[in-house]
Design a protein around this motif. Structure first.
Motif, PDB file in Angstrom:
ATOM      1  N   HIS A   4       0.847  -1.186   0.000  1.00 58.87           N
ATOM      2  CA  HIS A   4       0.000   0.000   0.000  1.00 58.87           C
ATOM      3  C   HIS A   4       0.885   1.240   0.000  1.00 58.87           C
ATOM      4  O   HIS A   4       2.066   1.176   0.258  1.00 58.87           O
ATOM      5  CB  HIS A   4      -0.943   0.004   1.197  1.00 58.87           C
ATOM      6  CG  HIS A   4      -0.244   0.140   2.512  1.00 58.87           C
ATOM      7  ND1 HIS A   4       0.405  -0.913   3.113  1.00 58.87           N
ATOM      8  CD2 HIS A   4      -0.072   1.208   3.331  1.00 58.87           C
ATOM      9  CE1 HIS A   4       0.934  -0.493   4.257  1.00 58.87           C
ATOM     10  NE2 HIS A   4       0.667   0.775   4.406  1.00 58.87           N
ATOM     11  N   CYS A   5       0.267   2.355  -0.288  1.00 60.20           N
ATOM     12  CA  CYS A   5       1.000   3.624  -0.350  1.00 60.20           C
ATOM     13  C   CYS A   5       0.996   4.277   1.025  1.00 60.20           C
ATOM     14  O   CYS A   5       0.014   4.207   1.746  1.00 60.20           O
ATOM     15  CB  CYS A   5       0.348   4.570  -1.348  1.00 60.20           C
ATOM     16  SG  CYS A   5       0.319   3.966  -3.024  1.00 60.20           S
ATOM     17  N   GLY A   7       0.894   7.739   2.386  1.00 63.90           N
ATOM     18  CA  GLY A   7       0.683   9.131   2.005  1.00 63.90           C
ATOM     19  C   GLY A   7       0.327   9.237   0.533  1.00 63.90           C
ATOM     20  O   GLY A   7       0.650   8.384  -0.269  1.00 63.90           O
ATOM     21  N   LYS A   8      -0.347  10.302   0.196  1.00 66.30           N
ATOM     22  CA  LYS A   8      -0.803  10.463  -1.172  1.00 66.30           C
ATOM     23  C   LYS A   8       0.340  10.716  -2.139  1.00 66.30           C
ATOM     24  O   LYS A   8       0.253  10.352  -3.304  1.00 66.30           O
ATOM     25  CB  LYS A   8      -1.822  11.588  -1.244  1.00 66.30           C
ATOM     26  CG  LYS A   8      -3.116  11.231  -0.553  1.00 66.30           C
ATOM     27  CD  LYS A   8      -4.123  12.332  -0.686  1.00 66.30           C
ATOM     28  CE  LYS A   8      -5.404  11.921   0.028  1.00 66.30           C
ATOM     29  NZ  LYS A   8      -6.440  12.919  -0.088  1.00 66.30           N
ATOM     30  N   THR A   9       1.407  11.321  -1.690  1.00 63.28           N
ATOM     31  CA  THR A   9       2.539  11.576  -2.577  1.00 63.28           C
ATOM     32  C   THR A   9       3.107  10.259  -3.087  1.00 63.28           C
ATOM     33  O   THR A   9       3.400  10.110  -4.275  1.00 63.28           O
ATOM     34  CB  THR A   9       3.632  12.380  -1.840  1.00 63.28           C
ATOM     35  OG1 THR A   9       3.062  13.602  -1.374  1.00 63.28           O
ATOM     36  CG2 THR A   9       4.789  12.689  -2.764  1.00 63.28           C
ATOM     37  N   CYS A  11       1.536   7.441  -3.389  1.00 66.38           N
ATOM     38  CA  CYS A  11       0.559   6.859  -4.317  1.00 66.38           C
ATOM     39  C   CYS A  11       0.690   7.456  -5.708  1.00 66.38           C
ATOM     40  O   CYS A  11       0.593   6.749  -6.708  1.00 66.38           O
ATOM     41  CB  CYS A  11      -0.866   7.058  -3.794  1.00 66.38           C
ATOM     42  SG  CYS A  11      -1.269   6.019  -2.387  1.00 66.38           S
ATOM     43  N   TRP A  12       0.913   8.776  -5.780  1.00 64.54           N
ATOM     44  CA  TRP A  12       1.088   9.418  -7.088  1.00 64.54           C
ATOM     45  C   TRP A  12       2.375   8.950  -7.753  1.00 64.54           C
ATOM     46  O   TRP A  12       2.427   8.793  -8.972  1.00 64.54           O
ATOM     47  CB  TRP A  12       1.042  10.935  -6.960  1.00 64.54           C
ATOM     48  CG  TRP A  12      -0.351  11.440  -6.804  1.00 64.54           C
ATOM     49  CD1 TRP A  12      -0.928  11.919  -5.669  1.00 64.54           C
ATOM     50  CD2 TRP A  12      -1.361  11.483  -7.812  1.00 64.54           C
ATOM     51  NE1 TRP A  12      -2.241  12.262  -5.911  1.00 64.54           N
ATOM     52  CE2 TRP A  12      -2.532  12.003  -7.218  1.00 64.54           C
ATOM     53  CE3 TRP A  12      -1.398  11.129  -9.159  1.00 64.54           C
ATOM     54  CZ2 TRP A  12      -3.719  12.184  -7.923  1.00 64.54           C
ATOM     55  CZ3 TRP A  12      -2.577  11.316  -9.861  1.00 64.54           C
ATOM     56  CH2 TRP A  12      -3.710  11.838  -9.246  1.00 64.54           C
ATOM     57  N   ARG A 114       3.354  17.687  -5.258  1.00 66.01           N
ATOM     58  CA  ARG A 114       3.202  17.260  -3.863  1.00 66.01           C
ATOM     59  C   ARG A 114       4.552  17.021  -3.198  1.00 66.01           C
ATOM     60  O   ARG A 114       4.753  17.379  -2.045  1.00 66.01           O
ATOM     61  CB  ARG A 114       2.358  15.987  -3.775  1.00 66.01           C
ATOM     62  CG  ARG A 114       0.895  16.219  -4.011  1.00 66.01           C
ATOM     63  CD  ARG A 114       0.146  14.888  -3.903  1.00 66.01           C
ATOM     64  NE  ARG A 114      -1.265  15.089  -4.008  1.00 66.01           N
ATOM     65  CZ  ARG A 114      -2.079  15.326  -2.979  1.00 66.01           C
ATOM     66  NH1 ARG A 114      -1.599  15.378  -1.766  1.00 66.01           N
ATOM     67  NH2 ARG A 114      -3.356  15.497  -3.162  1.00 66.01           N
TER      68      ARG A 114
END
Length: 124
Positions: A4-5, A7-9, A11-12, A114
């Protein structure tokens, strides 16, 4: 990959990696086997090399890689748009390349922005 990622950064960065890999594979399959310019394949398969060169840096989440890869990606968008109406019936492949390149461009821009806000250089 830990499944899983964080933080969203991150994931991007992963989304950009997956899209870059998909774009490189799309280009190789298109020009090598599915609809090459010449029977038996084409040297145009080499167009996958610039974006493939970005894969290690994108995997590591390097902002600098995302920045230069976003510049390279525009050439894939341009080529895809130019070949939409190709007389050899490769419109499907050209549209696929354009879609993948635009999605990759967007993911690269969001990731780089980000990462810049968070002060991440990705050198870890």
């Amino acid at each position: 990959m830990d499944g899983h990622c964080r933080g969203k950064t991150r994931c991007w960065a992963r989304a950009a990696f997956v899209l870059a890999l998909a774009l490189a594979l799309w280009c190789v399959l298109w020009e090598g086997w599915l609809a090459p310019l010449r029977p038996g394949g084409s040297w145009l398969t080499l167009k996958a090399l610039p974006i493939a060169a970005a894969l290690p840096g994108l995997w590591r989440g390097r902002r600098y890689t995302a920045q230069w890869a976003s510049l390279v990606t525009i050439f894939y968008v341009a080529e895809g748009v130019l070949r939409w109406g190709d007389s050899q019936g490769v419109g499907f492949f050209a549209k696929g390349e354009t879609f993948l390149a635009l999605a990759l461009f967007a993911a690269l821009l969001v990731f780089a922005r980000r990462a810049g806000r968070q002060g991440e250089d990705g050198a870890a």
